[in-house]
Structures are given as C-alpha cells and as structure tokens.
Design a protein around this motif. Structure first.
Motif, PDB file in Angstrom:
ATOM      1  N   VAL A  21      -6.633  -2.322  -5.338  1.00  0.00           N
ATOM      2  CA  VAL A  21      -7.726  -3.207  -5.723  1.00  0.00           C
ATOM      3  C   VAL A  21      -8.317  -3.882  -4.485  1.00  0.00           C
ATOM      4  CG1 VAL A  21      -8.337  -5.270  -7.050  1.00  0.00           C
ATOM      5  CG2 VAL A  21      -6.714  -3.621  -7.996  1.00  0.00           C
ATOM      6  N   LYS A  22      -7.454  -4.305  -3.582  1.00  0.00           N
ATOM      7  CA  LYS A  22      -7.887  -5.010  -2.370  1.00  0.00           C
ATOM      8  C   LYS A  22      -8.652  -4.116  -1.414  1.00  0.00           C
ATOM      9  CE  LYS A  22      -3.976  -8.124  -2.671  1.00  0.00           C
ATOM     10  NZ  LYS A  22      -2.638  -8.396  -2.173  1.00  0.00           N
ATOM     11  N   ARG A  26     -15.749  -0.417  -3.466  1.00  0.00           N
ATOM     12  CA  ARG A  26     -16.689  -0.449  -4.590  1.00  0.00           C
ATOM     13  C   ARG A  26     -16.164  -1.211  -5.796  1.00  0.00           C
ATOM     14  NH1 ARG A  26     -20.669   3.525  -5.034  1.00  0.00           N
ATOM     15  NH2 ARG A  26     -21.260   2.202  -6.764  1.00  0.00           N
ATOM     16  N   GLN A  27     -15.027  -1.891  -5.647  1.00  0.00           N
ATOM     17  CA  GLN A  27     -14.408  -2.609  -6.766  1.00  0.00           C
ATOM     18  C   GLN A  27     -14.278  -1.701  -7.993  1.00  0.00           C
ATOM     19  OE1 GLN A  27     -17.303  -4.322  -5.208  1.00  0.00           O
ATOM     20  NE2 GLN A  27     -15.743  -4.863  -3.726  1.00  0.00           N
ATOM     21  N   VAL A  38      -6.159   0.895 -12.944  1.00  0.00           N
ATOM     22  CA  VAL A  38      -7.096   1.759 -13.651  1.00  0.00           C
ATOM     23  C   VAL A  38      -8.319   1.942 -12.759  1.00  0.00           C
ATOM     24  CG1 VAL A  38      -8.578   1.959 -15.686  1.00  0.00           C
ATOM     25  CG2 VAL A  38      -6.322   0.923 -15.894  1.00  0.00           C
ATOM     26  N   VAL A  39      -8.782   3.193 -12.633  1.00  0.00           N
ATOM     27  CA  VAL A  39      -9.948   3.503 -11.815  1.00  0.00           C
ATOM     28  C   VAL A  39     -11.156   3.720 -12.720  1.00  0.00           C
ATOM     29  CG1 VAL A  39     -10.942   5.118 -10.153  1.00  0.00           C
ATOM     30  CG2 VAL A  39      -8.506   4.604 -10.069  1.00  0.00           C
ATOM     31  N   CYS A  50      -7.718   4.013  -1.359  1.00  0.00           N
ATOM     32  CA  CYS A  50      -6.666   3.585  -2.288  1.00  0.00           C
ATOM     33  C   CYS A  50      -5.457   4.513  -2.210  1.00  0.00           C
ATOM     34  CB  CYS A  50      -7.196   3.504  -3.706  1.00  0.00           C
ATOM     35  SG  CYS A  50      -7.896   5.048  -4.333  1.00  0.00           S
ATOM     36  N   ALA A  51      -5.715   5.819  -2.155  1.00  0.00           N
ATOM     37  CA  ALA A  51      -4.625   6.792  -2.087  1.00  0.00           C
ATOM     38  C   ALA A  51      -3.842   6.644  -0.784  1.00  0.00           C
ATOM     39  CB  ALA A  51      -5.174   8.204  -2.220  1.00  0.00           C
ATOM     40  N   ARG A  52      -4.549   6.389   0.311  1.00  0.00           N
ATOM     41  CA  ARG A  52      -3.866   6.225   1.600  1.00  0.00           C
ATOM     42  C   ARG A  52      -3.047   4.944   1.662  1.00  0.00           C
ATOM     43  NH1 ARG A  52      -8.608   8.581   3.487  1.00  0.00           N
ATOM     44  NH2 ARG A  52      -9.603   6.619   3.983  1.00  0.00           N
TER      45      ARG A  52
END
Length: 66
Positions: A21-22, A26-27, A38-39, A50-52
C-alpha cells in the motif's frame, strides 16, 4: 481484445503488513479487511513495485484477457 497486466495478491499467504500500500504510486492497493491486500486492477499500472517490496513475496504480476 487485448491483455491487461496487473498485480495479484495470494490472499492465503498475505499478512496484511501494508508495505505494498505504501509503495504503490497509483493507490491501487488497499487492505480493507485487515486480513489481506486487494489490488484494484483498473488503477494498477503494473510497475511491479509492490511485488518487489512485498516481504512475504506473495504478489505477482499477471495478465488477463480483456
């Protein structure tokens, strides 16, 4: 028809730490239930941040037919 790439969270193993989230520019990610992230695929630009950054390594980039 085209393909849309977006991040997907493995909810079974997500610990809802909020790191994704952080880092999402693009929030597009939230933790609405406090249990797993949740995406929102409409907001996701598939940058992969986010994945990294996921400490549990439970986010991956997927392709969906649209």
């Amino acid at each position: 028809m085209g393909n849309k790439r977006y991040a997907q969270v493995d909810k079974e193993y997500c610990v809802a730490c909020g790191t994704c989230v952080k880092v999402c520019p693009r929030q597009a990610i939230s933790v609405p239930d406090g249990i797993s992230a949740v995406v929102n695929p409409d907001r996701c630009i598939c940058c992969g941040l986010c994945a990294r950054e996921c400490p549990a390594s439970v986010i991956r980039v997927v392709t969906a037919d649209v």
